[in-house]
Scaffold this active site. Structure first.
Site, PDB file in Angstrom:
ATOM      1  N   GLY A  31      88.285  53.015  37.252  1.00  0.00           N
ATOM      2  CA  GLY A  31      86.937  52.397  37.394  1.00  0.00           C
ATOM      3  C   GLY A  31      86.269  52.366  35.989  1.00  0.00           C
ATOM      4  CB  ALA A  32      84.779  49.629  34.212  1.00  0.00           C
ATOM      5  CG  ASP A  83      87.773  46.662  34.908  1.00  0.00           C
ATOM      6  OD1 ASP A  83      87.945  45.836  35.645  1.00  0.00           O
ATOM      7  OD2 ASP A  83      87.935  47.900  34.764  1.00  0.00           O
ATOM      8  NE  ARG A  88      93.747  51.713  33.443  1.00  0.00           N
ATOM      9  CZ  ARG A  88      93.308  51.546  34.797  1.00  0.00           C
ATOM     10  NH1 ARG A  88      92.348  52.018  35.437  1.00  0.00           N
ATOM     11  NH2 ARG A  88      93.640  50.042  35.293  1.00  0.00           N
TER      12      ARG A  88
HETATM   13  O1  MRU Z   1      92.466  49.432  37.762  1.00  0.00           O
HETATM   14  P1  MRU Z   1      90.980  50.117  38.214  1.00  0.00           P
HETATM   15  O2  MRU Z   1      91.028  50.746  39.510  1.00  0.00           O
HETATM   16  O3  MRU Z   1      90.446  51.119  37.142  1.00  0.00           O
HETATM   17  O4  MRU Z   1      90.312  48.758  38.102  1.00  0.00           O
HETATM   18  C1  MRU Z   1      88.719  49.010  38.625  1.00  0.00           C
HETATM   19  C2  MRU Z   1      88.341  47.433  38.825  1.00  0.00           C
HETATM   20  O5  MRU Z   1      88.684  46.527  38.424  1.00  0.00           O
HETATM   21  C3  MRU Z   1      86.757  47.410  38.960  1.00  0.00           C
HETATM   22  O6  MRU Z   1      86.503  46.354  39.749  1.00  0.00           O
HETATM   23  C4  MRU Z   1      85.880  47.507  37.693  1.00  0.00           C
HETATM   24  O7  MRU Z   1      86.359  48.655  37.169  1.00  0.00           O
HETATM   25  C5  MRU Z   1      84.435  47.423  38.017  1.00  0.00           C
HETATM   26  S1  MRU Z   1      83.707  48.556  38.737  1.00  0.00           S
HETATM   27  C6  MRU Z   1      82.883  49.477  37.462  1.00  0.00           C
END
Ligand code: MRU
Length: 360
Positions: free
Chosen positions: A50-51, A240, A87
């Site tokens: 999550g970002a 993200d 990442r």
């Molecule tokens: O690969 P992830 O689980 O890190 O991806 C997360 C997402 O795509 C979320 O929708 C995104 O980070 C937004 S929430 C802060």
């Protein structure tokens, strides 16, 4: 730390403890991060994801890195670069690491640890406030949609997990849902399962169940059908990275939902803190780097077996290749609005530049 940080916290040794998101909802366990290497690993293997949260964890990772190298600036910068590169798509990661490096550069060697710890906590505290503001603005939008449609309830569709596991302390896309629930609005959430890693089925559904919010998990391909049959009033996802032109990178599959929403005249909102903007990029479809992850995430699936054991099973034969893009980019023209901690803004370069003039 001021907020109710549930995805990570500092222990008595000032090590960072993170909820292990790889095994939720079946196992609630944590992993302790004590140094740069462990921080990079936890972000890469998605113990944390999550970002927003990877930005927070990265910031604490820089603090732990400074402890490892006894505040040697040159060594710390090298360590920070490893975290920054863990990442590629979520810009909050780079944003948080750059902010920490700036603090390190301005600190004396003696004061560096204290300054870095303070800054990491500050980033998390700010995210809490941002998340709550996004919640209020988003819930206002839900109320307006209900008013316009003359409805007493609302059906919201979301993709991936953008709750408190992804950004402290109520998320981005889930913050308006939590706020609406607190306001007593009758809300129901369609939760896309979000293959291949199932962040919707595993994490969003877990969060919503804990909060007592009505929800239904759907296979990723179901949203379009529901939209055609008036079962979705609004779509909302996190992001993200959002370009200066308003294109939004989010979990793979978001774009298809936006297309279906557009075709059915259903509002499609992206919720994000300002730290998710990347002002260096205008055309997000062309220029946002999209993470490609291991094909095994597509070829195998994890869950409970009949005996209740957490297990991994193969669902694609060995001879077939798989391709695993982590994100896609929804073009600005498909986005109804960007719900930010500074206000709701149209997804176009003029509106974004006007709102963020001081940050450009
Ligand atoms: O690969 P992830 O689980 O890190 O991806 C997360 C997402 O795509 C979320 O929708 C995104 O980070 C937004 S929430 C802060």
């Amino acid at each position: 730390m001021n907020g109710v940080y549930k995805a990570f916290w500092l222990d008595e040794n000032d090590h960072l403890v993170v909820l292990d998101q790889r095994v939720l909802p079946f196992i609630e366990s944590s992993v302790t991060i004590t140094n740069t290497k462990e921080c990079v690993e936890a972000i890469k293997n998605m113990t944390v994801r999550g970002a927003g949260v990877i930005g927070n964890v990265a910031a604490f990772g820089v603090y732990l890195g400074a402890r490892e190298c006894t505040s040697d600036l040159a060594q710390l910068i090298q360590k920070a670069q490893l975290i920054r590169a863990s990442r590629p798509t979520a810009v909050n990661l780079m944003w948080a690491v750059d902010r920490m490096i700036e603090v390190a550069k301005k600190s004396s060697k003696e004061m560096m640890l204290e300054a870095l710890k303070e800054e990491a906590i500050k980033i998390s505290d700010e995210d809490c406030l941002r998340s709550r503001r996004i919640g209020e603005l988003g819930a206002d939008i839900f109320e307006e949609i209900m008013r316009q449609k003359g409805q007493k309830s609302i059906n919201v569709l979301t993709h991936c997990n953008a709750g408190w596991l992804a950004i402290v302390d109520e998320g981005s896309a889930l913050a308006p849902i939590y706020e609406a629930h607190k306001r007593g609005i009758d809300i129901h959430v369609w939760v896309d399962e979000t293959r291949p890693r199932n962040q919707g089925a595993n994490l969003t559904a877990w969060e919503l169940a804990k909060a007592g919010i009505k929800h239904t998990v759907i296979a990723d391909n179901t949203g379009g059908h529901l939209m055609q049959h008036q079962q979705v009033d609004v779509c909302i996802t996190g992001a993200d990275r959002v370009s200066r032109g308003g294109d939004a990178a989010n979990k793979i599959g978001t774009y298809l939902k936006a297309l279906a929403a557009f075709d059915n005249q259903i509002p499609f909102y992206i919720a994000l803190p300002l730290s998710t903007f990347d002002f260096t990029i205008v055309d997000g479809v062309k220029d946002i780097e999209i993470e490609i992850r291991d094909e095994d995430e597509v070829k195998f699936i994890r869950g409970l077996d009949k005996q209740g054991e957490y297990t991994k099973v193969q669902i694609v034969q060995d001879v077939s290749k798989a391709l695993n893009y982590g994100f896609d980019v929804t073009p600005a023209r498909l986005i109804t609005g960007l719900i930010t901690d500074r206000g709701v803004c149209q997804a176009n370069i003029e509106a974004i530049e006007a709102m963020c003039e001081d940050l450009l």
